[in-house]
Design a protein around this motif. Structure first.
Motif, PDB file in Angstrom:
ATOM      1  N   SER A 185     -12.590  -8.015   3.495  1.00 21.54           N
ATOM      2  CA  SER A 185     -11.813  -6.781   3.420  1.00 21.54           C
ATOM      3  C   SER A 185     -11.527  -6.413   1.974  1.00 21.54           C
ATOM      4  CB  SER A 185     -10.501  -6.932   4.173  1.00 21.54           C
ATOM      5  OG  SER A 185     -10.756  -7.050   5.543  1.00 21.54           O
ATOM      6  N   VAL A 186     -11.182  -7.425   1.178  1.00 24.26           N
ATOM      7  CA  VAL A 186     -10.921  -7.144  -0.222  1.00 24.26           C
ATOM      8  C   VAL A 186     -12.208  -6.684  -0.906  1.00 24.26           C
ATOM      9  CG1 VAL A 186     -10.239  -8.157  -2.412  1.00 24.26           C
ATOM     10  CG2 VAL A 186      -8.957  -8.697  -0.357  1.00 24.26           C
ATOM     11  N   TYR A 214       2.136  -5.082   0.512  1.00 23.55           N
ATOM     12  CA  TYR A 214       1.095  -4.703   1.459  1.00 23.55           C
ATOM     13  C   TYR A 214       0.805  -3.209   1.343  1.00 23.55           C
ATOM     14  CZ  TYR A 214      -0.870  -3.333   5.958  1.00 23.55           C
ATOM     15  OH  TYR A 214      -1.648  -2.786   6.941  1.00 23.55           O
ATOM     16  N   ILE A 251      -2.324 -11.208  -2.254  1.00 22.77           N
ATOM     17  CA  ILE A 251      -2.001 -11.199  -0.820  1.00 22.77           C
ATOM     18  C   ILE A 251      -1.560 -12.583  -0.373  1.00 22.77           C
ATOM     19  CG2 ILE A 251      -2.941 -10.852   1.477  1.00 22.77           C
ATOM     20  CD1 ILE A 251      -4.824  -8.771   0.250  1.00 22.77           C
ATOM     21  N   MET A 263      -9.504 -12.730   4.383  1.00 20.25           N
ATOM     22  CA  MET A 263      -9.377 -11.438   3.699  1.00 20.25           C
ATOM     23  C   MET A 263     -10.505 -11.157   2.733  1.00 20.25           C
ATOM     24  SD  MET A 263      -6.279 -12.344   1.176  1.00 20.25           S
ATOM     25  CE  MET A 263      -5.796 -14.016   0.914  1.00 20.25           C
ATOM     26  N   VAL A 313      -1.526  -2.434  -1.420  1.00 26.14           N
ATOM     27  CA  VAL A 313      -2.927  -2.764  -1.153  1.00 26.14           C
ATOM     28  C   VAL A 313      -3.507  -1.816  -0.108  1.00 26.14           C
ATOM     29  CG1 VAL A 313      -4.495  -4.566  -0.420  1.00 26.14           C
ATOM     30  CG2 VAL A 313      -2.460  -5.151  -1.698  1.00 26.14           C
ATOM     31  N   ARG A 314      -2.714  -1.558   0.906  1.00 29.61           N
ATOM     32  CA  ARG A 314      -3.235  -0.800   2.034  1.00 29.61           C
ATOM     33  C   ARG A 314      -3.385   0.692   1.705  1.00 29.61           C
ATOM     34  NH1 ARG A 314      -6.162  -1.653   5.883  1.00 29.61           N
ATOM     35  NH2 ARG A 314      -4.959  -3.254   6.919  1.00 29.61           N
ATOM     36  N   LEU A 322      -6.706  -7.382   5.332  1.00 25.22           N
ATOM     37  CA  LEU A 322      -5.536  -7.170   4.492  1.00 25.22           C
ATOM     38  C   LEU A 322      -4.246  -7.390   5.275  1.00 25.22           C
ATOM     39  CD1 LEU A 322      -6.669  -3.915   2.661  1.00 25.22           C
ATOM     40  CD2 LEU A 322      -7.014  -6.263   1.975  1.00 25.22           C
ATOM     41  N   GLN A 335      -6.814 -10.986  -3.868  1.00 22.54           N
ATOM     42  CA  GLN A 335      -6.702 -12.030  -2.846  1.00 22.54           C
ATOM     43  C   GLN A 335      -5.549 -12.964  -3.166  1.00 22.54           C
ATOM     44  OE1 GLN A 335     -10.077 -14.023  -1.319  1.00 22.54           O
ATOM     45  NE2 GLN A 335     -11.499 -12.409  -1.843  1.00 22.54           N
TER      46      GLN A 335
END
Lengths: 510, 101, 860
Positions: free
Chosen positions: A485-486, A258, A331, A482, A261-262, A82, A328
């Motif tokens: 991670s996603v 970010y 990002i 990514m 998402v994070r 991410l 995705q």
């Protein structure tokens, strides 16, 4: 350890700049050179990191050192799918921003580049921090250099703009601080990983979870900016120096997306599901509203600034479509927006340096005077417009695809249809801008004196274009950084939340 | 008639009172000075009278101390008065209010 | 990969051309005009020709491969795993070589090459000569991406890419302004792009829907999935998209929760069982459903095998099926869940494709950009706005033929009124008539052709809407020949007129060398101050004597367009009409919709003949009505040779390509009749479905229908003669004379209701709204009022209050108060300090007295 070095490496540049004076070699060019070289080195390092990075869905290169153990605060850094692109983007944009201001900044050069490098530290820290407290420190830290960059080297209204920027973002962050403190104290740790693991501790109560979600969401939404919170943006962008705008659009806004998402998605998945339709609606309003407002602008820079509202609307929509394609795409679209809009701001900067105006009707027929610059600008404009084959389209389409397949938005096709009008409107305002600046008759004597790009400007634009085209044609490497991670985010947070929401419906159904 | 203690005490008191009143009411530094001397001597008188009455030499001894102190005092005090007079051209203590808050 | 491996070259050559001309072309020309132009122009043309050569080779390769399609995958574009829905958004850059794409390649590169060569002559002397060829090559590149891609995404890349090139080329002379000083060409360019983007919106939506329905955007996979799920009855299959499980969805049924949960779990079957027990009412339905899923799995496999027929393309297909487990399309009955029927979903997709096509192929309601697009240089009009780009809408529909036919088969009708393919047909038919009528009212030679193009595209769209895919493609090809011919012919006329005008004014008489150079930078601009418009037909007349070659080829093109036997247009237009009529008057029962299309198209055909007759008359016959027309002269050979080639194609193209059986079905010599039909059969999947009995597609008659052909020919000839000898018999005599039609209702068409609606109402309203939003709402209200007045100012005000009242009077008050009390106290105390020694002495006494009193009291 490596990440610590990476985060703070701009400080080496700062130190070198400061050492110039004792050694009696302080010249403006020397300062510029050191700043550029250090940012280039950082860019090379992050590029290598990005290339070598293999996404496995977990945090990598973790640094975990106690900081204030009694409160569970630690100095925790880590990188995963991410954030890796964001780190890369930070170094890339910082490098070009530093390079782009060689000519534009001619007073207080030393302070300027020191602030630029400090800003890079802050941004790196934001993207790498894995501890909420540390994150908050970096998050707020980025405000300071930016405040000075706008306030000292900005335009006429710079003081107003910088204070507004500072206060607006700061005000939002305070709610986030409250949320962070609540969670940290409740869970006795500020480590993101641990907090996610024990998220039921504060998330079991729906009300609490929603409030915490909002605490974070408002801070990030202001940064993004999501539709009604965008009012600081045109001021900050129009008043900031070119490089400031590039960084602002390129990286600082991405800190908001970010953050969603994070933090929001993994920490408050249920609340994310609850709020997804609301945020999606705001995002779509932002897409259309930003585009419409852009269209009416007479100041090129303001036009580009408002276009950010529209583009970031897409990013938000993608993230809150809550599926892989959308997230995705969101990002990646963040990266794309950084490249395209950064490049657009640079384009405006080049024109401004020669003409000292940004009013659209002061230009016209620039293509005749600056053919190379115009062609490059055309490609940049098209990329921002989302022409397939260039980067903007890749992100936009993934987002729209994700929206169409979003499980949380109700009748998703309506959302998608409205969001897609942004594609038309983007063509409307960007072509309008392009037409007025570059096409038409070259009838103003000032414009006839324009000179085409110099090698430095050409190199900067080409650097942007390389990635604009690369991501447009072959985005797979970027998606690959990514994907896992996603997927992990979906598996561990979103999908369970969706299932839970589904169960809730079951229990309600007759 | 033999003078008994009461008379001495009485005289001493009168002298002391005159001296005290002099100190409190007069403006002239010299006179105040003299009044102070008078009070000291009133005290001396009392010492001597009591020493006689008690057949004890302690009182007589004290008188010598007092006289020595008084002599020293006179020396310093007069010097001060002279110095003040030199700067102010008068020795009216009402003019010497530098310590007024 | 055998010889198909050459396919990527077809894309590479144009890109080389772009790089060459884009990077170096300008230097060459600046160095030496004459040689530079030759290099720049011929290099670009050579690249186009090379692509054409590749297309021809592919044609033979494909024949050698027995027409089996082949896919050449270059590299990945998109690859996103959507694990939560069991899908993989995987889009490669891959070239599909099948008969359809090769047909398009041949047309595009063939006609494209001719136009490149023609442009060398036409653009001679232009200041941005190399830029022009850069754009042309770039256009070729994107057009080839459009037609070679094996998936909708690549099609869309080309789709937007050609739109971009169209934008650039319409605005090629971007400095040019009208009398009011607004940059008209750029406005036209922008209008084209934005109108196209409206269509693109629909394309994006259609592609997203397609992906979520079928799990892929690769043509073969999509069609295979569609067929697999359609089964025998596309009306019954049900499609689920992830959001179709929300409460808000249309039909709220108790099954909501079940289906929802079920889609969330990876394992279909188990979830069904769990819930099947829970809810008795639906238990059975669910079991059925479970079985159906199995059946369905098999169906996919069956289909996979079937797809082998279609060549190696199935590799991709098989792969993507691998990670495509919870199939969103289901056999559950439509009323049982929240999904919508496959027919409905396909209707949505195809209707959106139609909107996309109306944008790119200039149909109602989005055609308004095409007439304005004539602002571009004439070769551009010929290449992009007549022969190739505008036909991509037709290509899209032909490519998606399976989807359209499944909609027709499912019987699903939009709003219960009209099925999407029929809507396509009617949009086409109405456009054909409408644009045909507008063409009557135009005086600009290119505008007539532009409306004619819109009208002809209407024919094609109508054809493909009726299911006459080959007829549509056939007309596309012949139209590319004769419309390119006509445009280039008109370019030649304009060129001639300009030179005539130029000779007249600037440079006396006969200085031939010089006038070549002069037309250039100020090409089209008002070089001489007066408002001579070289495109206005009213200033022409009698050009047949000045420009004999142009006249001859133009005549061929016009007659071909009008559909005169035996020119190309006759065959192709007739095939469309025959299809409409034979299915309309079918012995099995009349199909009303086709009769309507037939009637409309016949009217459009008459219109075509009429306006072409009018144009021929006004341009080439009669007496010159302007000095320029008298002095016009023939164009150089680089311009006329391509015209001659195209004239040949326009004459013979129809007969050779797709000659129908002339005398019944069994008289054919192998390979000569219906070549295009046989050729395209290999890639238009729905034909094989007809043969297999899965869909009941309306058949195009293979034999020439003398009735239809005769009628249309008679009408066309009548219309031409009517225009020639009737209405325009000996008019107009002068340039200022009114057109005979000017007082008839037909002239109302010139007001262009749609264009007026957009340009005079929609655009100003949008501008107004944008201004209001930007300056009132966002700036004055949101920025200035809310943020500054309502938030900042009260804050500043409050802080003033705080600092002045609270802080100064409050906090400071306390602090100062302490000081002041001390002050006052000291003031009081100081009174004791008189400075008089006696006072101090008194206080000593008093102290003594007090002490004494104290002791005394203590003692007592």
């Amino acid at each position: 350890m490596a990440l610590t070095l990476l985060t703070f490496s701009p400080l080496i540049g700062v130190a070198l700049i400061l050492l110039l004076k004792p050694f009696g070699r302080e010249t403006d060019d020397g300062i510029r050179g050191i700043a550029l070289i250090s940012s280039v080195i950082i860019f090379v390092v992050t590029s290598a990191l990005t290339i070598a990075f293999e996404d496995n869905g977990a945090l990598q290169m973790v640094v975990d050192v106690d900081w204030i153990p009694s409160l569970g605060i630690g100095y925790r850094l880590g990188i995963d799918g991410l954030s890796v692109l964001m780190v890369w983007l930070t170094s890339f944009i910082s490098m070009l921003a530093i390079w782009s201001s060689f000519k534009a900044i001619d007073h207080q050069v030393k302070q300027y580049y020191i602030f630029m490098l400090l800003l890079e530290v802050g941004m790196m820290g934001v993207f790498l921090a894995q501890d909420l407290f540390l994150f908050y420190v970096f998050w707020e830290f980025t405000l300071v250099p930016m405040y000075f960059l706008i306030g000292i080297w900005g335009g006429k209204e710079r003081v107003y703009a910088s204070i507004k920027f500072f206060l607006y973002t700061m005000a939002g962050s305070l709610l986030m601080l409250l949320a962070i403190l609540y969670m940290g104290i409740k869970a006795d740790t500020f480590s993101l990983v641990e907090l996610i693991a024990v998220r039921d501790l504060f998330g079991a109560d729906e009300m609490v979870q929603n409030m915490l979600f909002l605490g974070f969401a408002i801070a990030f939404a202001i940064k993004v900016p999501v539709f009604p919170f965008h009012s600081w943006l045109p001021d900050a962008h129009t008043q900031a120096p070119t490089a400031g705008s590039i960084i602002l659009a390129g990286v600082l806004l991405k800190m908001g997306t970010y953050g969603f998402v994070r933090f929001n998605l993994p920490l408050f998945p249920d609340a994310s599901v609850n709020f997804a339709p609301l945020i999606a609606v705001l995002a779509i309003i932002g897409i259309i509203y930003g585009a419409v407002v852009s269209f009416a602008q007479t100041d090129v820079k303001k036009l580009v600034a408002y276009s950010s509202v529209s583009h970031l609307g897409f990013v938000m929509l993608g993230i809150f479509s809550l599926n892989e394609a959308g997230i995705q795409g969101g990002i990646l679209q963040g990266v794309n927006h950084g490249l395209s809009t950064g490049a657009l701001f640079f384009m405006v900067g080049v024109l401004y340096e020669q003409r000292h105006t940004r009013a659209m009707d002061a230009f016209g027929g620039v293509w005749k005077a600056m053919p190379v610059f115009s062609v490059l600008s055309l490609v940049i404009t098209l990329s921002s417009m989302g022409l397939p084959g260039l980067n903007g389209f890749v992100g936009e389409f993934s987002i729209l695809l994700g929206t169409m397949g979003s499980p949380v938005l109700g009748p998703a096709w309506i959302y998608t249809a409205f969001a897609t009008t942004g594609v038309i409107l983007a063509a409307v305002y960007l072509l309008w801008m392009f037409q007025n600046v570059f096409m038409g008759p070259l009838d103003k004597p000032e414009n006839q004196k324009l000179v085409d790009v110099n090698p430095r400007e050409l190199a900067i634009m080409l650097a942007f274009l390389v990635f604009i085209v690369w991501i447009g044609v072959a985005p797979s490497p970027y998606f690959n950084t990514m994907g896992e991670s996603v997927a992990a985010l979906m598996d561990t947070a979103i999908t369970p939340a969706l299932e839970q929401a589904a169960t809730a419906i079951t229990s309600v159904a007759p | 008639m033999e003078a008994n203690l009461e008379w001495y005490i009485g005289l001493s008191t009168i002298l002391f009172t005159i001296g005290a009143l002099g100190v409190l009411t007069r403006r002239n530094a010299i006179i105040i000075f003299m009044s102070v001397e008078m009070m000291l001597n009133a005290a001396n008188l009392a010492f001597v009278a009591f020493a006689r009455h008690h057949a004890n030499l302690d009182g007589q001894l004290f008188v010598f101390f007092v006289m020595t102190v008084a002599a020293a005092e006179v020396a310093v005090g007069l010097a001060l008065i002279v110095a003040i007079f030199r700067s102010k051209q008068n020795i009216n203590v009402d003019d010497l209010n530098l310590l007024k808050g | 990969m055998n010889t198909f491996g050459i396919a990527p070259l077809i894309l590479i050559f144009p890109i080389i051309g772009v790089l060459f001309n884009g990077l170096a072309g300008r230097r060459f020309i600046e160095h030496d005009r004459e040689i530079g132009e030759r290099w720049s122009g011929w290099f670009a043309s050579a690249m186009a020709l090379m692509s054409f050569a590749i297309a021809v080779s592919l044609f033979f390769v494909l024949r050698g491969n027995e027409y089996h399609a082949e896919t050449i995958t270059l590299f990945d574009w998109f690859n996103i795993q959507i694990a939560s829905w069991g899908m993989n958004f995987h889009i490669p850059w891959a070239i599909q070589v099948d008969t359809l794409s090769v047909t398009m390649m041949l047309v595009v590169t063939g006609v494209g090459s001719l136009i490149h060569i023609y442009a060398i002559g036409y653009m001679h002397g232009d200041a941005n000569f190399s830029r022009f060829f850069t754009y042309l090559n770039l256009f070729l590149f994107f057009m080839l991406i459009l037609i070679t891609g094996n998936n909708y995404m690549m099609l869309f890349v080309g789709w937007e890419g050609v739109g971009l090139c169209s934008f650039l080329l319409i605005g090629f002379w971007f400095e040019q302004t009208d009398e009011k000083g607004s940059a008209v060409n750029v406005d036209a360019a922008r209008k084209a792009f934005v109108a196209n983007r409206v269509g693109d919106l629909a394309m994006i939506l259609a592609m997203s829907l397609t992906f979520w329905t079928f799990g892929s955007l690769t043509f073969d996979t999509v069609f295979a999935e569609a067929l697999a799920h359609a089964g025998d009855d596309p009306g019954a299959a049900v499609v689920y998209l992830p959001w179709m499980f929300e409460e808000e969805s249309e039909a709220i049924e108790p099954a909501v929760a079940i289906t929802h949960d079920e889609m969330m779990t990876d394992d279909h079957g188990e979830a069904v069982d769990d819930h099947g027990e829970a809810i008795d009412d639906h238990g059975e339905a669910m079991d059925d459903h479970g079985e159906a899923t199995d059946d369905h799995g098999e169906a996919v496999d069956d289909h996979g095998e079937a797809m082998d027929d279609h060549g190696e393309a199935t590799d991709d297909h098989g792969e993507s099926k691998g990670h495509y487990t919870p199939v969103p399309v289901d056999h559950q009955h439509a009323s049982g869940g929240l999904g919508i029927s496959l027919g409905a979903m396909l209707t949505a997709i195809t209707a959106l494709f139609l909107i996309g096509a109306t944008g790119k192929s200039a149909q109602i309601p989005l055609f308004v950009w095409l007439p304005d697009a004539m602002a571009g240089p004439t070769p551009v009009s010929a290449l992009i706005h007549a022969a190739t780009m505008v036909t991509s809408g037709i290509y899209l529909i032909v490519r998606s033929n399976v989807l359209f036919e499944l909609v027709r088969e499912s019987g699903y009708e939009m709003f219960g009124l009209i099925s999407s393919p029929t809507l396509v047909a009617y949009v086409g038919a109405f456009t054909a008539v409408y644009a045909g009528l507008i063409a009557f009212t135009q005086f600009d030679i290119k505008k007539v052709l532009a409306y004619s193009t819109v009208s002809q595209l209407g024919f094609m769209i109508a054809a493909v809407g009726m299911g006459a895919y080959v007829a549509g493609m056939f007309h596309l090809i012949t139209h590319a020949f004769f419309k390119a011919l006509l445009f280039m012919g008109s370019g030649s006329v304009i060129h001639g007129m300009e030179h005539g005008h130029h000779d007249l004014h600037g440079h006396g008489h006969g200085d031939d060398d010089h006038d070549e150079d002069a037309h250039g930078d100020e090409h089209h601009a008002e070089a001489h101050g007066d408002h001579f418009d070289p495109q206005d037909m009213r200033t022409m007349g009698g050009l047949r004597e000045q420009m004999p070659i142009t006249f001859a080829v133009y005549m061929v093109g016009a007659l071909a367009l009008a559909g005169i036997f035996p020119l190309a247009g006759f065959w192709s237009k007739d095939e469309i009409l025959a299809h409409a009529s034979s299915n309309g008057f079918h012995p099995d029962g009349w199909q009303f919709e086709f009769i309507g299309v037939y009637a409309l198209l016949s009217i459009a055909a008459v219109c075509t003949a009429f306006y072409m007759g009018r144009q021929l008359k006004m341009v080439f016959f009669g007496e010159p009505r302007h000095e320029a027309a008298k002095h016009a002269h023939e164009s150089p050979p680089t311009m006329t040779y391509p015209l001659i080639v195209l004239a040949g194609l326009s004459i013979f193209g129809g007969m050779v390509l797709n000659l129908p059986y002339l005398f019944g079905e069994h008289d054919h010599a192998e390979g000569f009749y219906l070549m295009l039909e046989q050729w395209l059969h290999h890639s238009i999947t729905s034909f094989s479905l007809t043969e297999a009995g899965i869909v009941h597609m309306p058949h195009t008659p293979l034999t020439l229908s003398y009735m239809v052909a005769g009628l249309s020919t008679i009408l066309a000839v009548g219309a031409i003669l009517g225009a020639f000898y009737g209405l325009y018999g000996n008019r107009p005599q002068t340039a200022d004379e009114k057109d005979p039609l000017e007082s008839t209702p037909i002239w109302w068409m010139a007001v262009l209701p749609l264009n007026t609606l957009y340009m005079d109402y929609l655009v100003p309203v949008f501008n107004r709204v944008a201004d209001w939003t930007a300056f009132r709402l966002d700036w004055e209200i949101w920025h200035d009022m809310v943020h500054d007045k309502l938030i900042r100012d009260p804050f500043v005000g409050a802080s003033k209050v705080a600092s002045e009242i609270w802080d100064r009077k409050g906090v400071d008050g306390v602090v100062n108060g302490v000081g002041r009390v001390a002050n006052w106290l000291s003031g009081v105390m100081r009174l004791s300090q008189t400075g008089f020694v006696r006072n101090y002495a008194l206080s000593v006494f008093l102290g003594v007295v007090l002490l004494l009193a104290y002791f005394w009291l203590m003692a007592s």
